[in-house]
Each structure stands twice: as structure tokens, then as C-alpha cells.
Design an enzyme around this catalytic site. Structure first.
Site, short mmCIF file in Angstrom:
data_model
loop_
_atom_site.label_atom_id
_atom_site.label_comp_id
_atom_site.label_asym_id
_atom_site.label_seq_id
_atom_site.Cartn_x
_atom_site.Cartn_y
_atom_site.Cartn_z
CE LYS A 92 -24.91 -74.21 15.30
NZ LYS A 92 -23.77 -73.51 14.63
CB SER A 167 -23.61 -76.49 11.90
OG SER A 167 -22.97 -75.34 12.41
CB SER A 191 -21.50 -73.20 10.97
OG SER A 191 -21.10 -74.28 10.77
#
Length: 480
Positions: A92, A167, A191
Site C-alpha cells: 500500500k 483507502s 479502509s
């Protein structure tokens, strides 16, 4: 030179890219396939598929192939392969990776290259995974729709006109599209869970402290946490077994070693007390989502559970989350915002300004309300072993919208409002997982949120694995 026969294709996907991570890891450990082949297959699929979905935004194919070759050679010399040996991963883009650009989705950090790995990245690579790149995120991971001015928008593999969530949207889309077999992520307001629900994969927000953070400006933070994602619950447990465990630099790290989660997840659920909360206490839920989830209680009943409709006391959850999040954003991003306000998206700027208007009394009241909520949750989990509820109140929405402005006829006034079914659960301090639960008539994925008592992470995984096995929704792949 003898040409190697082409590998099998499953629905147009290279077999190695279609395999679950646990299966692929076993084949790598048995040396039935090489890390070189696995990484090359995924790089080839990224080359063909990623332009359509924009999940991976930084790619180091040459470095990945070199690392895979080194992993093969080490095993050939007799080295014991790690639990993630040879599995490719794109981290990520909010997790620092040494020598690889880490932008946080912000033009302020477009050229930032960390000097060292953060702890979660270090643990995953030490376990044998091969770094291939980074996955897309919203600006500073703010919001559950993955778009930013640096790389653009990540699209849902099940419908390219829809959001992949956020996210950890790039991570979820990469998993669903077969670009990576495992993915890391983080979760404050949903997220890990929201993008998993949108992309028909599994996202697990563990108990805070289960996956320690280092370095961090607030090592006592329990509102946000890192966690694993995968295409199956077993894959998530495999990754958790690597990233969980104590670290002396984290004051909230739980002492249970990660290896405790590298176990079979089969469990008899007979007699388990399950609370079904279809709206989490009255939140608006789109009818198409409600219809998909309406059959979940019956699945648990068939597994022998005692199912009742019940909801923990979440009356303070809105105030707690919104206050503490805004305060954190003001403190974390305020100085950068003052220097370059034009480089912040309006929603993030608004959240910073909300935080700046808070008083010390506001933060204290939110903290004491959080304590009340936690005590109420403890009492709730004395009566019930499991809570099941929607992950998201909407199905994947139009990719060109910033956020859904109306849910079931009710206006949503900010980029946060529509995420309540996830962030209200955040306040419970409990492990929560999103597991595939079915599809809307338009073929859009919907996830079920499974929550258990704080620190009962293994139970969460076991319950999710039983639901997964009973339903099989996660086996449906996107039509790419």
C-alpha cells in the site's frame, strides 16, 4: 533449448495468478513451481490488466525478478523457505518501502523515497514475499474511494465504471484482478473492509495492537491499524501470521506470536450466539445491499448458531470517531496544509479545519464517550459471541463520484457520512472482517461484516471461514 509448454489458463487468467495464496505458497515450498515463474506470471498479468483498473501505481519488474531469482537460489542451497516464499506483493502506497517511491497519494510526496521499511513491510519481506511495487490510495488515505491527482482513479474489476473503495482500494482491486495473491492495507474508518466488500475479497481489521506499527508519531493510537487482505480467509490468516506479534517499539503490541494464526480455521459453530444487525442501529442501507445480506442469518442458523437481531450501543460512536479523527488530521497534516493548502483535496482540507476548531474539552469528551462505548461493547459480547452487519451501506458507486450523496433517500453531507457502518464498528476496538456475501442484480459485490470481542481475532477468522465455505461467493472472479 526445449520450450516450456504454456501454463493452464483459468477464465483467461494464468493458473498461477488464479491460485489462492495458501495453495500457491505450498507449491512454492514444495518447489513444484519457482518464484521466478510466479513473479513473471503476475508481472505479465499486471502488464495486460493493470492499465484498465489502475491498481498498481509503482512497479519494479526488474527488481522483482532479481529478488525472485535470489529466493530460488537460496532455497536451492538449502535455505528454509519462509511462509510467504516467492509470493509477489505490491505494498500500500502509505507504507514506507526502502528505496521505492512512497507517495501517500499526495503531490507533496510525489518524489519521496524512504530510507527504510516500516515494520509491516519488513516482516512481510522477511517472510519471503517478493516486492513488485505499490498500490494506489486516496490522498493521505483519506476516504473510501481511491483517487488522487498523482495517479488517477482505481476502478473496480467487477465493473470498470464503479469505485474499488478505499483507502486500500488499489490493494483490493489488485487482489480481485489476479495481480497479486496477497495484499497489505490499513484501516481507520473501514479502509480494509470497504474495498474488500466492493471487490469481493477479504479484508481484516484486527484488534488494535495485533499488528504493531513502527515508526509512528502516535504509537498509542488504536483508532487506526494495519492488517491483511486476500482472496480467501485462509490467505488473510496466512498473512496475519507474518505481520502480527509483539515488537518492543510498540507500547500497544499484543504478545501473541503471529504463528498462532497459521493454523487450520475449521471450527464447529454449533451453539455460537450471533447478533444480526441489518442497519447497525438505524443507519440507511440501500435496498440492493439489504437484499443481498438478508440471507446471511439463515446461513449461520444452518451452521448451528443461535441467531437473534441485536445491536451494541453505538450512540456515541459518531461523535467519538468524527472528533478523534478530525483532531488527528489537524495535528498530522496541519503544518503541511499551512505551507501548501492548494495541494490538498477539499475534503481533506475540510477535515483538517474541523479538527482545528476542536477544544481540549471536545477531545476529552470524545475520549470518555469512547470509554463508555467500549464498556457497552464488552457487555454486549457477554451476551453474544459474534456480531454480523453490513460492511458498506451502498454497493460500489459510480467511479466519477467522490462519494455517494444519497443513501436510501437520506442525504450524505460529507465524504465520511456514507462510511458509518464501518467506522461505527471501529470505535468498538474489536476485530472486524469483510467476507464476500453475494452480488447485486447488476453483478456488484457485497460484503458481510463479522465482528467479535476484542482480541478474539482467531474466532473472527474461524467464523468468516465457515461463512465463506458455506456460501462460496468469493470464488466468483471478475470478467476481465
Amino acid at each position: 533449448m526445449t520450450r516450456r509448454p504454456p501454463r493452464a489458463k483459468l477464465g483467461g487468467m494464468d493458473e498461477l495468478c488464479a491460485l489462492d495464496a495458501t495453495d500457491l505458497a505450498q507449491r512454492l515450498r514444495r518447489r513444484e513451481v519457482s518464484a521466478r515463474d510466479v513473479v513473471a506470471a503476475h508481472l505479465d498479468r499486471i502488464d495486460r490488466v493493470n492499465p484498465a483498473i489502475n491498481a498498481i501505481v509503482t512497479l519494479d519488474a526488474e527488481g522483482a525478478l532479481a529478488a525472485a531469482a535470489a529466493a530460488d537460489e537460496a532455497v536451492a542451497r538449502g535455505a528454509e523457505p519462509g511462509p510467504l516464499h516467492g509470493l509477489p506483493i505490491a505494498f500500500k502506497d502509505t507504507h514506507d518501502t526502502a528505496g521505492m517511491r512512497t507517495t501517500y497519494g499526495s503531490p507533496l510526496l510525489a518524489d519521496y523515497v524512504p530510507a527504510s521499511d516500516e515494520l509491516i513491510v519488513e516482516r512481510i519481506q522477511d517472510a519471503g514475499a517478493v516486492r513488485i511495487g505499490k498500490t494506489n490510495v486516496p490522498e493521505f488515505a483519506a476516504g473510501s474511494h481511491t483517487f488522487n491527482t498523482l495517479f488517477g482513479t482505481t476502478r473496480n474489476p467487477y465493473d470498470l465504471g464503479r469505485s474499488a473503495g478505499g483507502s486500500s482500494g488499489g490493494a483490493a482491486a489488485a487482489l480481485a484482478a489476479g495481480l497479486t495473491p496477497i495484499a497489505d492495507g490499513s484501516d481507520m474508518g473501514g479502509s480494509l473492509r470497504n474495498p474488500a466488500s466492493f471487490c469481493n475479497v477479504v479484508g481484516f481489521r484486527p484488534t488494535p495492537g495485533r499488528v504493531p506499527s513502527h515508526p509512528t508519531d502516535n504509537p498509542w493510537d488504536t483508532l487506526g491499524t494495519s492488517g491483511p487482505m486476500g482472496r480467501t480467509v485462509a490467505d488473510v490468516a496466512l498473512l496475519l501470521s507474518v505481520i502480527a506479534g509483539p515488537d518492543p517499539r510498540s507500547p500497544i503490541a499484543l504478545e501473541t506470536p503471529g504463528a498462532a494464526f497459521r493454523v487450520p480455521l475449521e471450527r464447529n459453530l454449533a451453539g455460537l450466539r450471533v447478533a444480526w444487525s441489518p442497519t447497525l442501529g438505524g443507519l440507511p442501507v440501500e435496498p440492493v445491499v439489504a437484499d443481498v445480506l438478508a440471507g446471511a442469518p439463515a446461513v449461520f442458523a444452518e451452521l448451528g448458531c443461535v441467531v437473534e437481531e441485536a445491536t451494541p450501543d453505538l450512540s456515541d460512536a459518531e461523535f467519538v470517531f468524527r472528533t478523534l479523527r478530525a483532531n488527528a488530521f489537524a495535528l498530522q497534516f496541519g503544518d503541511r496544509f499551512d505551507r501548501r493548502p492548494e495541494l490538498f483535496k477539499p475534503a481533506l482540507a475540510w477535515n483538517i479545519e474541523v479538527g482545528r476548531k476542536l477544544s481540549g474539552a471536545d477531545v476529552w469528551q470524545a475520549t470518555t464517550a469512547w470509554a463508555r462505548t467500549y464498556r457497552a461493547a464488552a457487555a454486549f459480547f457477554d451476551s453474544y459471541d459474534v456480531l454480523i452487519a453490513p460492511v458498506s451501506q451502498v454497493p460500489p458507486f459510480d467511479v466519477d463520484e467522490e462519494y455517494p450523496e444519497i443513501i436510501a433517500g437520506q442525504d450524505q453531507h460529507s465524504y465520511l457520512d456514507w462510511m458509518r457502518s464501518a467506522y461505527h464498528v471501529t470505535v468498538l476496538g474489536a476485530p472486524a472482517i469483510s467476507v464476500p456475501a453475494g452480488f447485486t442484480p447488476d453483478g456488484l459485490p457485497v460484503g458481510l461484516q463479522i465482528v467479535t470481542r476484542p482480541r478474539s481475532d482467531l474466532l473472527t477468522l474461524q467464523v468468516a471461514a465457515a461463512f465463506e465455505a458455506a456460501t462460496g461467493h468469493g470464488r466468483r472472479r471478475p470478467p476481465l
